[in-house]
Design an enzyme around this catalytic site. Structure first.
Site, PDB file in Angstrom:
ATOM      1  N   ARG A 274      28.221 -56.000  -1.962  1.00 48.90           N
ATOM      2  CA  ARG A 274      28.413 -54.620  -2.535  1.00 48.90           C
ATOM      3  C   ARG A 274      26.911 -54.638  -2.561  1.00 48.90           C
ATOM      4  O   ARG A 274      25.756 -55.300  -2.830  1.00 48.90           O
ATOM      5  CB  ARG A 274      29.143 -54.347  -3.909  1.00 48.90           C
TER       6      ARG A 274
ATOM      7  N   ARG B  63      24.391 -56.175 -12.366  1.00 51.35           N
ATOM      8  CA  ARG B  63      25.496 -55.470 -11.026  1.00 51.35           C
ATOM      9  C   ARG B  63      24.944 -56.546  -9.821  1.00 51.35           C
ATOM     10  O   ARG B  63      23.124 -56.117  -9.956  1.00 51.35           O
ATOM     11  CB  ARG B  63      24.984 -53.859 -11.257  1.00 51.35           C
TER      12      ARG B  63
ATOM     13  N   GLU C 261      31.987 -52.772 -18.378  1.00 46.77           N
ATOM     14  CA  GLU C 261      33.496 -52.688 -18.158  1.00 46.77           C
ATOM     15  C   GLU C 261      33.342 -54.249 -17.559  1.00 46.77           C
ATOM     16  O   GLU C 261      32.160 -54.993 -16.924  1.00 46.77           O
ATOM     17  CB  GLU C 261      33.215 -52.119 -16.630  1.00 46.77           C
TER      18      GLU C 261
ATOM     19  N   SER D 111      38.558 -53.190 -13.755  1.00 47.58           N
ATOM     20  CA  SER D 111      39.483 -51.762 -14.111  1.00 47.58           C
ATOM     21  C   SER D 111      40.640 -51.791 -13.191  1.00 47.58           C
ATOM     22  O   SER D 111      41.011 -52.292 -11.826  1.00 47.58           O
ATOM     23  CB  SER D 111      38.224 -50.790 -12.578  1.00 47.58           C
TER      24      SER D 111
ATOM     25  N   ARG E  35      30.769 -61.935 -14.850  1.00 52.41           N
ATOM     26  CA  ARG E  35      30.654 -61.056 -16.495  1.00 52.41           C
ATOM     27  C   ARG E  35      31.525 -61.339 -17.701  1.00 52.41           C
ATOM     28  O   ARG E  35      30.646 -61.747 -18.759  1.00 52.41           O
ATOM     29  CB  ARG E  35      31.141 -59.599 -15.846  1.00 52.41           C
TER      30      ARG E  35
END
Length: 432
Positions: A268, A283, A355, A358, A396
């Protein structure tokens, strides 16, 4: 993609529902295009009818030996056909413009989704576990990982720049063990079929799941040498590859539900994340994730979302990580989602929940873009419903394990569920 018939028949409803998502769009342009489409379509149908009438008239005139009448009708046919070509070209242009607009409209939120403009208005559904009270000065995962000698951002930056990570030794092994435990849990306990999928996909595959055209700036395009446009993109999530497995297919009813899981790297660009989470593994441009995808009958989709969320929760429970489940409000949901639960894991080093998964129910939104259908009990075709979720983000999870299971001496206790994957090892300690 939204059903264009819904926009034509219930435009006020669509505008209201998209307004719940804080999404504004050019309604006037849609209405103008629709009016032009109707006008052009009526003319096209009229011209086709006239072409058919003239063809019959030519045949009748020739049958009666009236060559003058036949020639006259044939001359009129040439003019009608020329105009029909023009009208059909205009109709195709209007359809292209409509499709361009539709591809940029997000999904409509489910009625259960609370209204809200940002993550501040998400609703907590439940919590699991109690954040530990540390009797020593705690460290975040960056300090812990560097102290253990297994986290190297400096060399990663030398290789690739910011937002990349090098893991070594015990941390690299822990990262691999986490992914393996997740896959074993989802295949052995939750009924998913493991898949190995391409990391490079064609642009239309990303359009099918909703990443293109809206989020192109967040993707990594691959332009082969000597070419000028991307032939491939690196996947931002295995959802893209897994969901598109049913692209352009009509699947039989008896194969539903289809449940897939895959461990892949994700790529990403994080184009809109400048200055956010620059420290650590939260991130990254490249990270690993175990993805869950379900392809289901429409009547089973909401129940499937609840089950998928519990499947992701099970991973965090096995890792003994406190977390909470959040129902996202309309303004915080992803582009393709109708309803979404986020799992947020407790991060002691940051003193907050972050988070880590999801899980989303997308309805028929992606299926329409992919042309993915099933044949129902009456033999008629219907759109499939798709769901996707993180089961969970590996990097994460590693960061959360480091922070939640840190010890006063700098070691990290390994959760019981992970120890079989690490040869029974109980602690991560400093590398020699």
């Amino acid at each position: 993609m939204l059903d264009v018939a819904l926009l034509r028949q219930q435009l006020d409803h669509v505008v209201k529902q998209l307004g719940r998502r804080q999404f504004s769009w050019d309604v006037a342009t849609f209405e103008s295009l629709e009016q032009r489409r109707k006008t052009v379509q009526v003319e096209s149908e009229s011209l086709q009818a006239e072409r058919n009438r003239l063809a019959k008239a030519v045949g009748m005139a020739k049958k009666q030996g009236d060559e003058i009448q036949a020639q006259s009708c044939m001359a009129q046919s040439v003019q009608v056909n020329a105009r029909l070509d023009e009208v059909q070209g205009e109709f195709d242009h209007i359809q292209t413009q409509l499709n361009h607009l539709l591809l940029r409209l997000p999904n409509l939120p489910h009625e259960d989704v609370p209204n809200g403009a940002s993550e501040a208005e998400n609703v907590e559904v439940r919590r699991w576990g109690q954040p530990a009270s540390f009797e020593f000065s705690i460290q975040d995962h960056v300090a812990l990982g560097e102290g253990l000698g297994g986290l190297d951002f400096e060399r990663a930056a030398k290789l690739s720049g910011a937002r990349f990570t090098v893991l070594k030794g015990g941390l690299a092994r822990l990262h691999r063990a986490l992914a393996q435990m997740m896959l074993d849990t989802h295949t052995g306990e939750h009924g998913y079929t493991e898949a190995y999928v391409p990391y490079l996909v064609h642009p239309d595959i990303l359009q099918g799941t909703g990443q293109l055209p809206k989020f192109e700036e967040d993707l990594f395009p691959v332009v082969p040498f000597g070419e000028t446009v991307p032939r491939f993109y690196l996947i931002p999530t295995a959802e893209v590859s897994l969901t598109n497995l049913v692209r352009d297919e009509i699947v039989p009813l008896d194969v539903l539900p289809m449940k897939w899981t895959a461990h892949t790297p994700c790529f990403r660009a994080e184009a809109g994340a400048y200055g956010r989470d620059t420290r650590g593994m939260i991130r990254q441009h490249q990270f690993d994730k175990v993805e869950l995808v379900q392809i289901v009958h429409p009547e089973e989709a909401l129940d499937a979302l609840e089950k998928m969320t519990h499947h992701a929760e099970r991973i965090l429970q096995k890792l003994e990580l406190p977390y909470r489940v959040m129902l996202l409000c309309t303004g915080d949901m992803g582009f393709s989602a109708r309803k979404t639960y986020d799992l947020e894991v407790w991060m002691p080093g940051q003193g907050c929940y972050r988070e880590i998964s999801s899980c989303s129910h997308c309805g028929d939104f992606q299926a329409r873009r992919m042309q993915a259908r099933f044949r129902n009990a009456q033999g008629k075709t219907e759109w499939l419903h798709t769901l996707n979720g993180s089961g969970v983000a590996v990097g994460r999870a590693l960061a959360a394990v480091l922070e939640n299971h840190q010890q006063p001496d700098g070691r990290v206790a390994i959760p019981l569920a992970l120890r079989p994957y690490l040869g029974g090892q109980e602690y991560l300690a400093v590398q020699n």
